[in-house]
Structures are given as C-alpha cells and as structure tokens.
Design a protein around this motif. Structure first.
Motif, PDB file in Angstrom:
ATOM      1  N   ILE A 257       0.840  -1.202   0.000  1.00 12.27           N
ATOM      2  CA  ILE A 257       0.000   0.000   0.000  1.00 12.27           C
ATOM      3  C   ILE A 257       0.875   1.251   0.000  1.00 12.27           C
ATOM      4  O   ILE A 257       0.624   2.207  -0.733  1.00 12.27           O
ATOM      5  N   GLY A 258       1.949   1.211   0.801  1.00 12.77           N
ATOM      6  CA  GLY A 258       2.863   2.344   0.850  1.00 12.77           C
ATOM      7  C   GLY A 258       3.490   2.625  -0.503  1.00 12.77           C
ATOM      8  O   GLY A 258       3.569   3.764  -0.954  1.00 12.77           O
ATOM      9  N   LEU A 259       3.880   1.563  -1.190  1.00 14.28           N
ATOM     10  CA  LEU A 259       4.492   1.675  -2.508  1.00 14.28           C
ATOM     11  C   LEU A 259       3.520   2.312  -3.492  1.00 14.28           C
ATOM     12  O   LEU A 259       3.863   3.225  -4.245  1.00 14.28           O
ATOM     13  N   ASN A 260       2.295   1.819  -3.453  1.00 11.69           N
ATOM     14  CA  ASN A 260       1.264   2.339  -4.348  1.00 11.69           C
ATOM     15  C   ASN A 260       0.995   3.817  -4.061  1.00 11.69           C
ATOM     16  O   ASN A 260       0.832   4.625  -4.973  1.00 11.69           O
ATOM     17  N   TYR A 261       1.003   4.175  -2.768  1.00  9.21           N
ATOM     18  CA  TYR A 261       0.755   5.545  -2.376  1.00  9.21           C
ATOM     19  C   TYR A 261       1.846   6.472  -2.928  1.00  9.21           C
ATOM     20  O   TYR A 261       1.559   7.554  -3.434  1.00  9.21           O
ATOM     21  N   LEU A 262       3.098   6.001  -2.869  1.00  7.88           N
ATOM     22  CA  LEU A 262       4.196   6.800  -3.423  1.00  7.88           C
ATOM     23  C   LEU A 262       4.009   7.026  -4.923  1.00  7.88           C
ATOM     24  O   LEU A 262       4.245   8.113  -5.439  1.00  7.88           O
ATOM     25  N   MET A 263       3.540   5.979  -5.616  1.00  7.35           N
ATOM     26  CA  MET A 263       3.319   6.112  -7.056  1.00  7.35           C
ATOM     27  C   MET A 263       2.220   7.135  -7.334  1.00  7.35           C
ATOM     28  O   MET A 263       2.328   7.930  -8.263  1.00  7.35           O
ATOM     29  N   VAL A 264       1.165   7.101  -6.530  1.00  6.66           N
ATOM     30  CA  VAL A 264       0.069   8.049  -6.722  1.00  6.66           C
ATOM     31  C   VAL A 264       0.561   9.478  -6.498  1.00  6.66           C
ATOM     32  O   VAL A 264       0.241  10.392  -7.266  1.00  6.66           O
ATOM     33  N   LEU A 265       1.382   9.654  -5.460  1.00  5.88           N
ATOM     34  CA  LEU A 265       1.929  10.991  -5.185  1.00  5.88           C
ATOM     35  C   LEU A 265       2.748  11.503  -6.364  1.00  5.88           C
ATOM     36  O   LEU A 265       2.582  12.635  -6.807  1.00  5.88           O
ATOM     37  N   ALA A 266       3.637  10.639  -6.882  1.00  3.94           N
ATOM     38  CA  ALA A 266       4.474  11.027  -8.015  1.00  3.94           C
ATOM     39  C   ALA A 266       3.607  11.384  -9.216  1.00  3.94           C
ATOM     40  O   ALA A 266       3.849  12.367  -9.916  1.00  3.94           O
ATOM     41  N   GLU A 267       2.566  10.599  -9.424  1.00  9.54           N
ATOM     42  CA  GLU A 267       1.672  10.829 -10.557  1.00  9.54           C
ATOM     43  C   GLU A 267       0.970  12.177 -10.430  1.00  9.54           C
ATOM     44  O   GLU A 267       0.885  12.944 -11.382  1.00  9.54           O
ATOM     45  N   GLN A 268       0.484  12.453  -9.223  1.00  2.99           N
ATOM     46  CA  GLN A 268      -0.215  13.722  -9.013  1.00  2.99           C
ATOM     47  C   GLN A 268       0.695  14.916  -9.255  1.00  2.99           C
ATOM     48  O   GLN A 268       0.281  15.929  -9.789  1.00  2.99           O
ATOM     49  N   ARG A 269       1.949  14.779  -8.876  1.00  2.58           N
ATOM     50  CA  ARG A 269       2.883  15.881  -9.080  1.00  2.58           C
ATOM     51  C   ARG A 269       3.144  16.106 -10.555  1.00  2.58           C
ATOM     52  O   ARG A 269       3.221  17.231 -11.018  1.00  2.58           O
ATOM     53  N   LEU A 270       3.321  15.002 -11.284  1.00  2.00           N
ATOM     54  CA  LEU A 270       3.709  15.109 -12.687  1.00  2.00           C
ATOM     55  C   LEU A 270       2.526  15.414 -13.601  1.00  2.00           C
ATOM     56  O   LEU A 270       2.700  15.984 -14.657  1.00  2.00           O
ATOM     57  N   LEU A 271       1.348  15.017 -13.201  1.00  2.00           N
ATOM     58  CA  LEU A 271       0.188  15.189 -14.085  1.00  2.00           C
ATOM     59  C   LEU A 271      -0.781  16.206 -13.510  1.00  2.00           C
ATOM     60  O   LEU A 271      -1.970  15.962 -13.440  1.00  2.00           O
ATOM     61  N   ARG A 272      -0.233  17.349 -13.096  1.00  2.00           N
ATOM     62  CA  ARG A 272      -1.097  18.355 -12.504  1.00  2.00           C
ATOM     63  C   ARG A 272      -2.120  18.897 -13.499  1.00  2.00           C
ATOM     64  O   ARG A 272      -3.187  19.333 -13.128  1.00  2.00           O
ATOM     65  N   TRP A 273      -1.772  18.855 -14.792  1.00  2.00           N
ATOM     66  CA  TRP A 273      -2.691  19.379 -15.813  1.00  2.00           C
ATOM     67  C   TRP A 273      -3.921  18.509 -15.946  1.00  2.00           C
ATOM     68  O   TRP A 273      -4.936  18.933 -16.480  1.00  2.00           O
TER      69      TRP A 273
END
Lengths: 275, 284
Positions: A257-273
């Motif tokens: 779950i922690g790993l997945n959460y990190l991926m979601v965070l990275a995604e949100q940062r990169l795909l702000r548009w």
C-alpha cells in the motif's frame, strides 16, 4: 472557469481546494469510522471463531497471537533484515524493469517495422505466466537476490512495455495533425507530442508494475532464499506457525500500500494538468 | 474584445507608426500569386474498388494578400482542397504551389487552424501559444514576449498559466488562434475555425481574427459552410458543388475594408452579395 487575475486565480483555487478538502474530510470522517468498525468486526469474527471452537486455532491462529508475533518481529529487529532483502529486490526489479520497459515501449512505437517483427514474440512472453519461470531463474542466477530481481524484472518489463507502447500509439489524431501542420519534424513530434501524451498511460503501467515487482521478489524468495519476507512466509507455514504467516501478510500488504501511495503521489505531481 | 490593442500586433512594425489604412495597401490581384492550385483531382478507392472522385479538376489562383473563402455543402471536397494547399493531403493528380514552390508537405510559412483547438492538454495557454515558435527554435525570451503579446490581443492575459481543461471552448479556440498567429505565417489556411463555437463566441472570434488579420495583409483561405461568415470575412468567395467536388461559382465581394465583422452583416451591400450567391447556389 478560473478567476480573472492570476493572483486572484490562485486564491480562488485555494479557496475551492480547501472547501473541497473540508467537504472530503467530513465525509471521510464517517467513512473512516465505518472502516474502523469493519476492521473491528473482522477481528472479532476471527477471534470468536477460534474462541468458540468453530475453527481450530491450528489453521487460523488468533488476532492476539498475530499481533504478538508482529510485535516481536518488529521489536526484535528481525523485520529490518528481511525488509532490506525484499525491498532491495523489489526496487531493483522495478527500476531496471520499468526503465527497460518504457524505453522498449517507446522504441517499438517509433520503429513500427521492429514492432511488427517482434510483436508475436512479445505477446508470447507476455502470455507466459512469468512466475512459472522462477525455478529456472533460481537455477540460472542462484538463491541470492539476483534471481528475485530477474523475476521481478520479467514481470515489470512487460507491464511497462505494453502500457508505454499503447500510450505512445494513442496520440489524439487532431493533435498529430496540428503538429504536422505546424511543421514539426518527426523528432519534434515524438519528443513534444507523442511522449508527453503517453505519460498518463506509462504511469498506469508503473503503478501496476510496482505491485508486481513485490510479487516477483516474494515468490522468488518463497521458492529458495535465505532472507526476505517471502522466505519467512514459507518458513512459518512449514513450521505450522500460522500467526507468523498472517503477521508477514500484514507486513507485505502494508508495504505494498505504501508503494502504491508513493506512485500516486508522483503521478499527481507530474500530471497536474490532468484535473 | 479590446479592438484598439488588437491593432498593436507587431507584424510589419516598420510602418505601424501612423494610422494605418489597410485598404490603402494593395490587395488587388497582381502578378504575385501566393497559392496556385492547378488541375487537382482527388480520387479515393470506394466500395468494391470502384474509384470515387472527391475533387474533380479544381484550379484556383490566390493572389498574395487576398482573403478567399470556400463555401459548399459537406462532402464537396473543400476541406480536401485546403489540406492540399496545407501539404497535409497529396492530390491524386495536379499540383499545388505556395509562393511559387510546389507543395510537398506542410510548409513552415503557413498557419493552419481547424474547428478543434487541438491544444496540448499538458501545456498552459502560454506554452501552447509558444508551441510553433519552439519548433522553429525561437529563443525562450522572444517566445515569451510574443506569447504574452498575443494572449493579450485575444483577451487571455489573465489565463496564461491556465491549462486547456480549465478554459472554456471559446477561450481554447482563442489560444489556438494566438498559436497560429505566433508563427507569423505568410499564408493562413483555416478549416471551419469557428464552427465549434456558440453563435455569440463565434461572432467575437471572427471579428478578433479579422482585426488581427487586417494588420497583416497576409493571404488567407477560409473553408466554411457558413455563407454569412464567408461574405463577412473574405474578399472573394468560391462555391463548391458536391459529387464530384468542383468549383461552381467564383465571385469577388468588393466589400470595403477595413470592416467590422459584426456590423457589416447589416450593410445593404453585404446583403446584396449574400443574396446573390445564395440565389445562384439555389439555381444550380
């Protein structure tokens, strides 16, 4: 619509964001309470199923014993030794596999002849349950971390390749036409249009791949290893210590779950548009 | 929109000091032909291999600085001919020349716009306007200056950092217009650029485009199914007929310039021209 001045726009965004957040917070308070209730109910069913003799403790242990195992496993520091192996294998398999998968996916999307030649082989490998290769990998790469990394790699590579390739082919035809009409060279089209367009799809692949990297590492350890969470699961089930097995499953789920959460965070940062 | 500032667009800045009268600049057909379409055909393989002629023997000469509109029913091949000029479609037969050079592919001196804004969703409005400049290797500060000026001209200064998903359809099409203007094309090729907009926004954008265009004196070809739009914007109207696509009418409007796209529709001259074309269309 955005507010009229850029400073006001920021403020307006902040206002709506905080409103949305407080709304989210109030709903999630209820949701969290219910979740907690569900967890308690689950543990109670487990506990009383054993207590009242519906299921022998031998098969499912008890919540208390599992918690006790976890406490000893963590406090005794044993968890960190195993973690260093499993996490290392997972991250190595994930990073090497995803870089290779993304690069190959992009290359295949660009060089269509290579794609046409290789695609039956790739679908063949992809269709093969990679976990079935684990014994071979152990034969080839030994019982150390390498065989687990290779297994994780083989899972991650195909997932990211397929997602990247699909994303790089799905570029909107209007946007492609615009880029052509604007006089973009094929290199420019690729770097400025095709690649950014594929990023959401690449991320979807990466999120899935992270979970599969862990799967590869754990399955590899279960077959033959000296350390790691997978190896401990095998050990405790072979010695009929179900509390240990359950405890490790909790550890694995938490890490995943922690790993997945990190991926979601990275995604949100990169795909702000992408709202 | 801000009509006065719209005239400050930096095209031909050398003579922008005084009050310009665009009609004083020659837009009369001279020997200077910007676009020459010569006997083009477009033939597709239709059902059961039977060839289908979408465009039949079309020839058009567009003098430099002329604003040409092509109108016609859907399926008359007007977009196909425009795309041949743009180098996006190769004719089955015949040649197209832009500035006396045969068209082999999209030319960097042309600005193309269509009904879909085709903005890059991961770029802000400003970065979208700068897209064409980036492709041409214009340095960042020059890009920045140009995009800011153009966003101001289309009334979107305050939205330069907004993503397309945060903009309304009309605003997005304005960004697309600014993107096309940013590369300072010699030739504008426009495929129903205002067709996806509601009536009011459409009128606004038409007049914004007219204002921007009037100061450039560039050649423009507009494909539309809207006869009023064609008469309001263009100097010359070509009417296409369908099955097969061909020219059935070629007429100069001789309406005065500069014009106000919104009010010109109420001028008697406008209505004479529009009715004439409409009646010709009906009798065909």
């Amino acid at each position: 619509m955005v507010a009229s001045k850029s400073s006001t726009a920021n403020r307006a965004d902040a206002v709506t964001a905080s409103q949305a957040e407080s709304k989210k917070a109030s709903t999630s308070l209820l949701v969290w309470t219910l979740r907690l209730g569900f967890l308690v109910a689950l543990l109670a069913v487990w506990h009383y199923a054993v207590q009242w003799g519906y299921v022998p403790e031998f098969y499912i242990s008890t919540p208390t014993k599992t918690a006790l195992f976890l406490w000893k496993y963590i406090a005794g520091g044993e968890i960190f030794v195993d973690a260093s192996y499993t996490i290392y294998e997972t991250l190595m398999g994930f990073s090497i596999g995803s870089v290779a998968g993304i690069v190959s996916g992009l290359l295949l999307a660009r060089f269509t002849t290579a794609d046409r030649v290789l695609s039956p082989f790739l679908s063949g490998f992809n269709a093969l349950p990679r976990v079935a290769l684990a014994p071979l990998f152990i034969l080839w790469f030994g019982i150390g971390t390498e065989s687990k990394i290779v297994l994780a790699f083989s899972l991650v590579f195909f997932i990211t390749l397929v997602n990247t390739n699909a994303g790089a082919r799905a570029t909107d035809s209007d946007i492609m036409m615009m880029a052509r009409a604007m006089g973009a060279t094929s290199r420019q089209t690729y770097l400025k249009v095709v690649l950014p367009y594929a990023i959401p799809s690449i991320f979807a692949g990466l999120r899935l791949a992270a979970v599969y990297a862990l799967l590869g590492a754990v399955v590899g350890e279960m077959l033959a290893a000296q350390h790691g969470w997978g190896r401990q699961i095998t050990y405790y089930s072979q010695t009929f210590e179900v509390a240990g097995v359950f405890g490790l499953l909790v550890v694995l789920a938490t890490f995943s779950i922690g790993l997945n959460y990190l991926m979601v965070l990275a995604e949100q940062r990169l795909l702000r548009w992408k709202q | 929109m801000d009509g006065n500032s719209a005239k400050a667009i930096p095209y031909e800045s050398a003579d922008s000091s005084g009050v310009k009268s665009p009609s004083a600049v020659s837009r009369k057909p001279s020997g200077d032909i910007a676009i020459s379409v010569q006997n083009v055909f477009q033939i597709f393989k239709g059902h059961e291999g039977k060839p289908f002629t979408a465009v039949e023997d079309v020839s058009i000469d567009v003098p430099a600085g002329q604003f040409l509109a092509i109108v016609g029913p859907s399926g008359c091949g007007k977009t196909t001919v425009l795309n041949m000029m743009a180098g996006l479609v190769a004719p089955s037969k015949g040649q197209v020349y832009l500035n006396n050079e045969e068209v082999k592919g999209p030319s960097r001196s042309m600005g193309y716009m269509f009904a879909r804004d085709a903005l890059l969703p991961w770029r802000t409005a400003r970065d979208n306007v700068e897209f064409g400049l980036e492709l041409r290797g214009v340095p960042a500060d020059a890009r920045r200056a140009r995009s800011q000026k153009l966003l101001k001209l289309v009334g979107l200064s305050k939205f330069e950092n907004a993503y397309p998903s945060q903009l309304s359809q009309g605003m997005r099409q304005r960004v697309a217009l600014a993107r096309t203007m940013a590369i300072e094309p010699d030739i504008f090729l426009l495929d129903e650029p205002f067709a996806a907009l509601d009536a009011q926004t459409k009128l606004q954008l038409e007049s914004e485009f007219e204002l921007l265009w009037q100061d450039t004196h560039k050649t423009a070809v507009l494909v539309t199914h809207d006869l009023d739009e064609a008469v309001a914007l263009a100097d010359r109207i070509l009417v296409f007929g369908a099955n097969p696509g061909r020219i059935i009418l070629d007429r100069m409007t001789n309406l005065p310039r500069p014009r106000n796209v919104e009010s010109i529709r109420y001028m008697p001259e406008f209505q004479v021209v529009a009715r004439e074309i409409w009646e010709l269309l009906r009798s065909k």
